[in-house]
Design an enzyme around this catalytic site. Sequence first.
Site, PDB file in Angstrom:
ATOM      1  CD  GLU A 200     -27.634 102.665 -55.180  1.00  0.00           C
ATOM      2  OE1 GLU A 200     -26.612 101.992 -55.466  1.00  0.00           O
ATOM      3  OE2 GLU A 200     -27.773 103.838 -55.544  1.00  0.00           O
TER       4      GLU A 200
ATOM      5  CG  ASN B 269     -26.225 107.157 -54.870  1.00  0.00           C
ATOM      6  OD1 ASN B 269     -25.553 106.277 -55.388  1.00  0.00           O
ATOM      7  ND2 ASN B 269     -26.864 106.972 -53.718  1.00  0.00           N
TER       8      ASN B 269
ATOM      9  CG  ASP C   8     -29.550 107.092 -57.824  1.00  0.00           C
ATOM     10  OD1 ASP C   8     -28.463 107.100 -57.223  1.00  0.00           O
ATOM     11  OD2 ASP C   8     -29.912 106.161 -58.573  1.00  0.00           O
TER      12      ASP C   8
END
Lengths: 136, 609
Positions: B210, B293, B335
């Site tokens: 992220e 991801n 994701d």
Amino acid sequence: MVVVACGGSDSGASTSPSSDAGDRVFAGGVAPPTEILENPFDSDTDAVVVGEGLFAAMNCGECHGGGGVGFVGPSLVDGRWRYGGDDGELYQSIYAGRSRGMPAYGGILADAAIWSIVTYVRAQPIPESVPTESWR
Amino acid sequence: MSDTITRLNAALEGFASPEHRVGFAASIGFVLSLILVAGAEGQEAPREDGQWTMPAKDYAATRYSGLGEITPANAARLRPVWTFSTGVLGGHEGQPLVVNNTMYVVTPYPNVLYAFDLTEEGYPLHWKYRPDVNPFALGIACCDAVNRGPAYADGKVVYNLLDGHTVAVDAITGREVWKTKIAELSIGETVTMAPLIIGDRVIVGPSGGEFGIQGWVKALDLETGRILWTGYNAGPDSQVLANPDTFRPFYDEGTELGLTTWAGDTWKLAGVPVWGWISYDPDLDLLYYGTGNAAPYNPEQRLGDNKWAASVMARRPADGALVWAYQFTPHENWDYDANAEMILADLTIEGARRRVLVHFDKNGFAYTIDRATGEVLVAEPFVEVNWARGIDPATGVPQVDSTKLTGASKGNVENICPSLEGGTSPASPASYSPRTGLFYVSTNNFCMSWEASEAAYIVGTPYIGASIPYTPGADGHLGAFIAWDAVRGRKVWEIREKYPVWSGSVVTAGDVVFYGTLDGWFRAADARSGELLYRFKVGSGVVGAPISYTGPDGKQYVAVYAGIGGDWFLVAGDVRSDDPADVRPPADFMPDLARHTSQGGILWIFALD
């Protein structure tokens, strides 16, 4: 990783954020002299709009959640503050960061931009029901 | 004689599918012949020494304990025999180790390592080790300050610190042997995974999908902590360690796939973290792990297949060389990290003995893959899936429903199943019993909407670009604990749970499987039938993985962490009570979890009374 637009309480909102963060304990009962940081925008509505845009553009919501309801970072809309919630204290948190994970933005944001974000955050309504979560 | 028959039957059960056992009343001679045949095929369960020295018990990541004292017949006599507050409130993922009658426990940040003396009454500490961990890591860790546990070898307990270090601690004295910086906090790298020690190599990887990291794995020298090699999960072949002479993916052809499948130089911010588990096949000399991801969550900012995001990687431990790779979710849109464990098993598929790895992906499909080649043998959904209709057996490529593709130009895409929490979370590793031939999996039953937006890369801040609310799945339950047949690709039984199931599991030679629930129930179930045998409310939601071991008294014990957290620290922020300056509304898809649990790290040990 998760990004959830948590539904907040829809209960009536007060427009006057209260903060107890100013109730410090001073050794000897004497407050140290401090430089007063004044928000040049006060509650200027244009600054609120600019601040809302910056809140998104600077990835603030990616940690504090959409609408600042709390996510990786703490809620910004519960009227409670770890490091103080007046304008100057919020400015300091954004400018210099905080050691529990808040990055310092002072190196990439101009004063006016930080004050706009402060103005946006301070303009958020605080739900009246913050202290109580009831299932009955 | 009857004891002999019981043992023979028990042994046979390790080699026969559940269907084949039905009505089984074979002669002794038939039993013996089957055992001999099966033994020749190497179907023996791993040797059991009563310890737990690796994160997932063994290199194959089975989380299978060969201990059999606790059985379906006596599990109702389980009792908690000891508890200990870790003094830390973060999500207690992962599991303890038990080595030489000492239990080792790593807490979430600030990553304290406790060593409990199991030979003394009350299990007092031999020592505790308190590393100096940079608190700024709390703002770089995407999903709570978790740690998935230590590994033991050669007298050292090795684990990762949230701020990007690996440490080795002397197992006897608690003194630090070495400390190596492996990750760069300032660019978004933290470390939460459990290392695996393969010979003299410590294999580690970062979180940070992220934050736009360029994910990797590293091997450290167990003796010194020196970094021996780094293999990236995206980028040029020279960084990915994909030598054209030795890299043989089953489905893909060509070179520089980690570069050319990313628009422009978006591979530099690829994400592709390594926050799950590593397994290893000594015969093939291959280590396996899943990659996370692709970054950011707005896939229109990284056109292409984005290899090797959401993939399984097979590498040589000696030099990191990539031998094969397979991408579960090309151009990962949702994701769907593939960091969940790769469980190694030998299964008979269409009459042929196959060395496989079995993987339960966040994307909702369970894969049975030839672990020598990367060929997909079975791929079936184990939860509700609607982003793809299936996996094309000829190409290994998912048949994607184009209406579920996300992106900033697509607006709000509704009702995507499973959610980004996954059909199962890599945080909740499955177990496999060679006796039952079944895999035991914690699952989630909810879906999501996905509204992507242009993500801005600002180093040191999240690189995401999406708003993703959840909606409950069908049938009024948010999770289930299931048994899975990886040969046929089907569910054998399930235990439905009110909340998502986020714990790992352990299955034993007594045919009992243990897991925990998000609202704080620790459960034992019959591994063959799914019948619930025992439960106990352990004080906080369970997101850790239970283990089983033999105590100094010769008894079988089961240990598990209570301590809700991980993604639930974010999504159900009202389960916290420690910070008066952080009060949050309940999650609207799950408004009452905080009625049943609150944060708190507690180690629990159970045994028969």
